[in-house]
Write a protein that holds these residues in place. Sequence first.
Motif, PDB file in Angstrom:
ATOM      1  N   LEU A  27       0.817  -1.214   0.000  1.00  0.00           N
ATOM      2  CA  LEU A  27       0.000   0.000   0.000  1.00  0.00           C
ATOM      3  C   LEU A  27       0.851   1.264   0.000  1.00  0.00           C
ATOM      4  CD1 LEU A  27      -2.762  -0.964   2.587  1.00  0.00           C
ATOM      5  CD2 LEU A  27      -2.957  -0.882   0.086  1.00  0.00           C
ATOM      6  N   LEU A  28       2.105   1.146   0.436  1.00  0.00           N
ATOM      7  CA  LEU A  28       2.980   2.303   0.553  1.00  0.00           C
ATOM      8  C   LEU A  28       3.923   2.479  -0.631  1.00  0.00           C
ATOM      9  CD1 LEU A  28       3.996   1.911   4.300  1.00  0.00           C
ATOM     10  CD2 LEU A  28       2.300   3.478   3.352  1.00  0.00           C
ATOM     11  N   LEU A  29       4.450   1.391  -1.149  1.00  0.00           N
ATOM     12  CA  LEU A  29       5.480   1.459  -2.188  1.00  0.00           C
ATOM     13  C   LEU A  29       4.849   1.614  -3.570  1.00  0.00           C
ATOM     14  CD1 LEU A  29       7.769  -1.418  -0.893  1.00  0.00           C
ATOM     15  CD2 LEU A  29       7.903   1.023  -0.362  1.00  0.00           C
ATOM     16  N   ASN A  30       5.517   2.361  -4.439  1.00  0.00           N
ATOM     17  CA  ASN A  30       5.027   2.520  -5.806  1.00  0.00           C
ATOM     18  C   ASN A  30       5.377   1.288  -6.635  1.00  0.00           C
ATOM     19  OD1 ASN A  30       7.721   2.761  -6.602  1.00  0.00           O
ATOM     20  ND2 ASN A  30       7.636   4.984  -6.848  1.00  0.00           N
ATOM     21  N   HIS A  31       5.087   1.321  -7.934  1.00  0.00           N
ATOM     22  CA  HIS A  31       5.330   0.163  -8.801  1.00  0.00           C
ATOM     23  C   HIS A  31       6.810  -0.193  -8.905  1.00  0.00           C
ATOM     24  CE1 HIS A  31       5.881   3.525 -11.560  1.00  0.00           C
ATOM     25  NE2 HIS A  31       6.602   2.720 -12.301  1.00  0.00           N
ATOM     26  N   GLN A  32       7.685   0.738  -8.562  1.00  0.00           N
ATOM     27  CA  GLN A  32       9.127   0.469  -8.561  1.00  0.00           C
ATOM     28  C   GLN A  32       9.611  -0.013  -7.194  1.00  0.00           C
ATOM     29  OE1 GLN A  32      10.434   4.361  -9.823  1.00  0.00           O
ATOM     30  NE2 GLN A  32      10.833   3.591 -11.893  1.00  0.00           N
ATOM     31  N   GLY A  33       8.688  -0.127  -6.236  1.00  0.00           N
ATOM     32  CA  GLY A  33       9.060  -0.576  -4.898  1.00  0.00           C
ATOM     33  C   GLY A  33       9.722   0.503  -4.057  1.00  0.00           C
ATOM     34  N   LYS A  34       9.344   1.774  -4.284  1.00  0.00           N
ATOM     35  CA  LYS A  34       9.976   2.893  -3.578  1.00  0.00           C
ATOM     36  C   LYS A  34       8.933   3.826  -2.966  1.00  0.00           C
ATOM     37  CE  LYS A  34      13.917   2.931  -6.678  1.00  0.00           C
ATOM     38  NZ  LYS A  34      14.673   3.709  -7.671  1.00  0.00           N
ATOM     39  N   LEU A  35       9.334   4.487  -1.877  1.00  0.00           N
ATOM     40  CA  LEU A  35       8.518   5.508  -1.237  1.00  0.00           C
ATOM     41  C   LEU A  35       9.451   6.576  -0.691  1.00  0.00           C
ATOM     42  CD1 LEU A  35       5.819   6.558   0.107  1.00  0.00           C
ATOM     43  CD2 LEU A  35       6.533   5.256   2.105  1.00  0.00           C
ATOM     44  N   TRP A  36       9.188   7.844  -1.017  1.00  0.00           N
ATOM     45  CA  TRP A  36       9.951   8.955  -0.459  1.00  0.00           C
ATOM     46  C   TRP A  36       9.245   9.461   0.788  1.00  0.00           C
ATOM     47  CZ3 TRP A  36      14.724   9.982  -1.835  1.00  0.00           C
ATOM     48  CH2 TRP A  36      15.171   9.537  -3.087  1.00  0.00           C
ATOM     49  N   ILE A  37      10.023   9.679   1.863  1.00  0.00           N
ATOM     50  CA  ILE A  37       9.484  10.143   3.140  1.00  0.00           C
ATOM     51  C   ILE A  37      10.224  11.418   3.533  1.00  0.00           C
ATOM     52  CG2 ILE A  37       9.189   9.582   5.595  1.00  0.00           C
ATOM     53  CD1 ILE A  37       9.410   6.594   4.726  1.00  0.00           C
ATOM     54  N   GLU A  38       9.471  12.452   3.891  1.00  0.00           N
ATOM     55  CA  GLU A  38      10.080  13.674   4.411  1.00  0.00           C
ATOM     56  C   GLU A  38       9.901  13.686   5.913  1.00  0.00           C
ATOM     57  OE1 GLU A  38       9.085  17.323   2.489  1.00  0.00           O
ATOM     58  OE2 GLU A  38       9.190  16.395   0.498  1.00  0.00           O
ATOM     59  N   HIS A  39      11.021  13.902   6.633  1.00  0.00           N
ATOM     60  CA  HIS A  39      10.998  13.919   8.096  1.00  0.00           C
ATOM     61  C   HIS A  39      12.000  14.952   8.590  1.00  0.00           C
ATOM     62  CE1 HIS A  39      10.866  12.570  12.218  1.00  0.00           C
ATOM     63  NE2 HIS A  39      12.178  12.440  12.203  1.00  0.00           N
ATOM     64  N   ALA A  40      11.519  15.880   9.389  1.00  0.00           N
ATOM     65  CA  ALA A  40      12.358  16.920   9.998  1.00  0.00           C
ATOM     66  C   ALA A  40      13.227  17.637   8.961  1.00  0.00           C
ATOM     67  CB  ALA A  40      13.228  16.311  11.100  1.00  0.00           C
ATOM     68  N   GLY A  41      12.622  17.940   7.811  1.00  0.00           N
ATOM     69  CA  GLY A  41      13.340  18.669   6.773  1.00  0.00           C
ATOM     70  C   GLY A  41      14.298  17.826   5.952  1.00  0.00           C
ATOM     71  N   GLU A  42      14.365  16.540   6.195  1.00  0.00           N
ATOM     72  CA  GLU A  42      15.237  15.631   5.455  1.00  0.00           C
ATOM     73  C   GLU A  42      14.384  14.700   4.605  1.00  0.00           C
ATOM     74  OE1 GLU A  42      18.676  17.273   6.960  1.00  0.00           O
ATOM     75  OE2 GLU A  42      18.597  15.657   5.481  1.00  0.00           O
ATOM     76  N   ARG A  43      14.956  14.199   3.526  1.00  0.00           N
ATOM     77  CA  ARG A  43      14.239  13.287   2.627  1.00  0.00           C
ATOM     78  C   ARG A  43      14.882  11.903   2.681  1.00  0.00           C
ATOM     79  NH1 ARG A  43      13.073  14.025  -3.759  1.00  0.00           N
ATOM     80  NH2 ARG A  43      11.165  12.818  -3.765  1.00  0.00           N
ATOM     81  N   TYR A  44      14.055  10.899   2.881  1.00  0.00           N
ATOM     82  CA  TYR A  44      14.508   9.516   2.986  1.00  0.00           C
ATOM     83  C   TYR A  44      13.792   8.681   1.930  1.00  0.00           C
ATOM     84  CZ  TYR A  44      16.110  10.950   7.604  1.00  0.00           C
ATOM     85  OH  TYR A  44      16.733  11.596   8.643  1.00  0.00           O
ATOM     86  N   GLN A  45      14.440   7.580   1.545  1.00  0.00           N
ATOM     87  CA  GLN A  45      13.807   6.660   0.597  1.00  0.00           C
ATOM     88  C   GLN A  45      13.667   5.285   1.243  1.00  0.00           C
ATOM     89  OE1 GLN A  45      15.946   4.877  -2.794  1.00  0.00           O
ATOM     90  NE2 GLN A  45      14.391   5.869  -4.060  1.00  0.00           N
ATOM     91  N   LEU A  46      12.444   4.788   1.243  1.00  0.00           N
ATOM     92  CA  LEU A  46      12.169   3.421   1.673  1.00  0.00           C
ATOM     93  C   LEU A  46      12.012   2.622   0.393  1.00  0.00           C
ATOM     94  CD1 LEU A  46      11.478   1.431   4.016  1.00  0.00           C
ATOM     95  CD2 LEU A  46       9.079   1.990   3.573  1.00  0.00           C
TER      96      LEU A  46
END
Length: 58
Positions: A27-46
């Motif tokens: 439900l979270l990951l896109n068709h490429q198996g990735k999700l970008w998360i923004e936290h405390a002004g930083e960007r992370y990739q799951l």
Amino acid sequence: MTQLKKNVTTTTRRVAINAESSVASSLLLNHQGKLWIEHAGERYQLRRTSNNRLILTK
């Protein structure tokens, strides 16, 4: 709200969150198996690895 790049497609998914919540990664990951998360002004990739594990990177 931040501006989205032109090549980004947005979809809306609603998930109820509580103290015992569990959400399927599908439900979270896109068709490429990735999700970008923004936290405390930083960007992370799951992302899902080739071994079907999840990894979070900055």
